[in-house]
Design an enzyme around this catalytic site. Sequence first.
Site, PDB file in Angstrom:
ATOM      1  CG  ASN A   1      49.697  31.204  44.700  1.00 20.62           C
ATOM      2  OD1 ASN A   1      48.803  31.078  45.526  1.00 20.62           O
ATOM      3  ND2 ASN A   1      50.419  32.308  44.602  1.00 20.62           N
ATOM      4  CB  ILE A   2      52.624  25.526  45.937  1.00 18.30           C
ATOM      5  CG1 ILE A   2      51.205  25.086  46.358  1.00 18.30           C
ATOM      6  CG2 ILE A   2      53.681  24.988  46.915  1.00 18.30           C
ATOM      7  CD1 ILE A   2      50.945  23.596  46.225  1.00 18.30           C
ATOM      8  CD  GLU A   3      54.765  32.812  45.760  1.00 17.03           C
ATOM      9  OE1 GLU A   3      55.448  33.250  46.704  1.00 17.03           O
ATOM     10  OE2 GLU A   3      54.064  33.529  45.014  1.00 17.03           O
TER      11      GLU A   3
ATOM     12  CD  GLU B   1      45.768  29.837  37.245  1.00 19.73           C
ATOM     13  OE1 GLU B   1      46.508  29.657  38.225  1.00 19.73           O
ATOM     14  OE2 GLU B   1      45.830  30.828  36.510  1.00 19.73           O
TER      15      GLU B   1
ATOM     16  CB  CYS C   1      49.987  28.891  38.461  1.00 21.44           C
ATOM     17  SG  CYS C   1      51.111  30.142  37.864  1.00 21.44           S
TER      18      CYS C   1
ATOM     19  CB  CYS D   1      50.333  33.154  34.079  1.00 20.77           C
ATOM     20  SG  CYS D   1      50.815  31.415  34.179  1.00 20.77           S
TER      21      CYS D   1
ATOM     22  CB  CYS E   1      47.901  28.797  33.825  1.00 15.67           C
ATOM     23  SG  CYS E   1      48.835  28.455  35.331  1.00 15.67           S
TER      24      CYS E   1
END
Length: 136
Positions: free
Chosen positions: A42-44, A55, A53, A86, A89
């Site tokens: 995940n890359i926020e 995935e 996310c 989620c 995804c």
Amino acid sequence: MDEKNLVDKALQARENAYAPYSGFRVGACVRAESGKTYTGCNIENTAFSATCCAERVAVYSALAAGEKSFTHVAIASDSAEPTFPCGTCRQVIMEFAPDACVLCANREGEFVSYPAKQLLPHTFMYKAGTKENIHE
Ligand code: THU
């Protein structure tokens, strides 16, 4: 490639997570029909809606490399409980990997597995260029 190996790769990918806002690190590993594997984390972003996310990073990375179909999607986080994809995804998995087996792992690498179709029944799908929904 056995399923445990895919889960281990997802756990490893989790190490690269950029999650300073949630503190919730996620890793994913997808296996293509070609046998190759692709990972994601995940890359926020400070603008929260720009977050991606793990995935989706993994699936999009595989697609960008030219892969067309997938056998597995493995997901893991730091949680003691298995991590499930989620809703967004799940929709992406149904678009690109509807026949895949989704492996939901905990931090110890123990996992439960579900067919993608079982995780998103009655998926929103429509025939391109028409007004028709597709229902299975
Ligand atoms: N996250 C994922 O990477 N995959 C999921 O399926 C659920 C949520 C990430 C997004 C965000 O960076 C953090 O987990 C908390 O929501």
